[in-house]
Enzyme design. Sequence first.
Site, short mmCIF file in Angstrom:
data_model
loop_
_atom_site.label_atom_id
_atom_site.label_comp_id
_atom_site.label_asym_id
_atom_site.label_seq_id
_atom_site.Cartn_x
_atom_site.Cartn_y
_atom_site.Cartn_z
N LYS A 1 -29.79 0.34 -53.42
CA LYS A 1 -29.23 -0.92 -53.92
C LYS A 1 -28.61 -0.74 -55.31
CE LYS A 1 -29.66 -4.38 -51.87
NZ LYS A 1 -28.81 -4.98 -50.83
N TYR B 1 -35.11 2.54 -51.20
CA TYR B 1 -34.37 1.27 -51.04
C TYR B 1 -33.77 0.83 -52.37
CZ TYR B 1 -33.65 -3.76 -50.63
OH TYR B 1 -33.11 -5.03 -50.69
#
Length: 357
Positions: free
Chosen positions: A160, A156
Amino acid sequence: MPQELTYVITGGCGFLGSHLVRMLVERKEHIRELRVVDKKVRDFPTLDDKSKDKLRVYEADIRSRERMLAICSGADVIIHAASLIDFPDGTYTQEELWDVNVRGTENLLNCCLETNVRCFVYTSSVDAFGPNWRGDPLEDGDEESPYDRSRLSSAYGTSKMAAERLVQEMKGRTTKNGGKLHTCALRPPHIYGEGSTLDLSFIEVAKRGARISKPDVKARQVYVGNVALAHLLAAEKLASPDGIAYDPVYNIHDDTPITNYQEFFEYLSPDVKIQERMVLPLWLLFFIARVFASVRFLLKPFCNFVPPVSRNVLLNCNTTFYLNCAKARRDLGYSPLYTWEQSRQRTVDWIESQLAG
């Protein structure tokens, strides 16, 4: 007189997005139109009829070029809050995270160039900065703090970081009509507040009291209303005549106490009391997480096994890592709208209403 602007908010029916919509309607008298985009749309019953006259809700996928070109056409500002959040770890595959969080962001940025949208505000995350795979600590870091980001702790966070870089690279690009695209990314830590289904899940786990984090580890949390405010301030700055001058990345937090991540949920629920001692030695917890990771790998061709504990969760819970937002205060004029006491009480009231229902 302030200029009238047309806003597009992706993820606008989600946790942060719904707060953005309400705050924008409450604080902005000069909205030409407010376009809310989400894969799962819903109504906004608390908005009055006058506000709803300017509100348009679209069910759409941010990865669809044709759909997003149509929605973005004629807009001035895109606030991109849509994202896949991988919790528990393994809920999504790396491919799914990359497809939505990176390719979806790239598609929206290209739509800005094609449709002459001049301002783009991206909801990034502290995970885009760290902790890294080794769990190196960082206390009170800023946007330029030296820190090894060559390998972050989670898929994740990596997605990002990649999306954040796209936002930075697109800053100053020429749009189809010859204008300049103004962009910035905001990095909040864990966001809590009314509407956070993640917090409800965290509290249910925390009620068991099992400590998996060292007591001296510290982290920041931030209230959703203050994160929403930061987005609107960033949009206003980018839409101003000197918008291109603003920096591409800003850390965001408020006066929520810097505390142990697990112990934070004691503030939000009287039923949470974290044990003083670790449930198991940390080395053993990491070993168990490694076994679960192996099981997940072996089962991948057949099903998506989501481990009850992961190396990333253990690393984040046991790494002191938090950033400051001095630059956002200076450049954006950011100052939290809600105090810690207000933020806590609003969140506690909502949690109690959900658990009672």
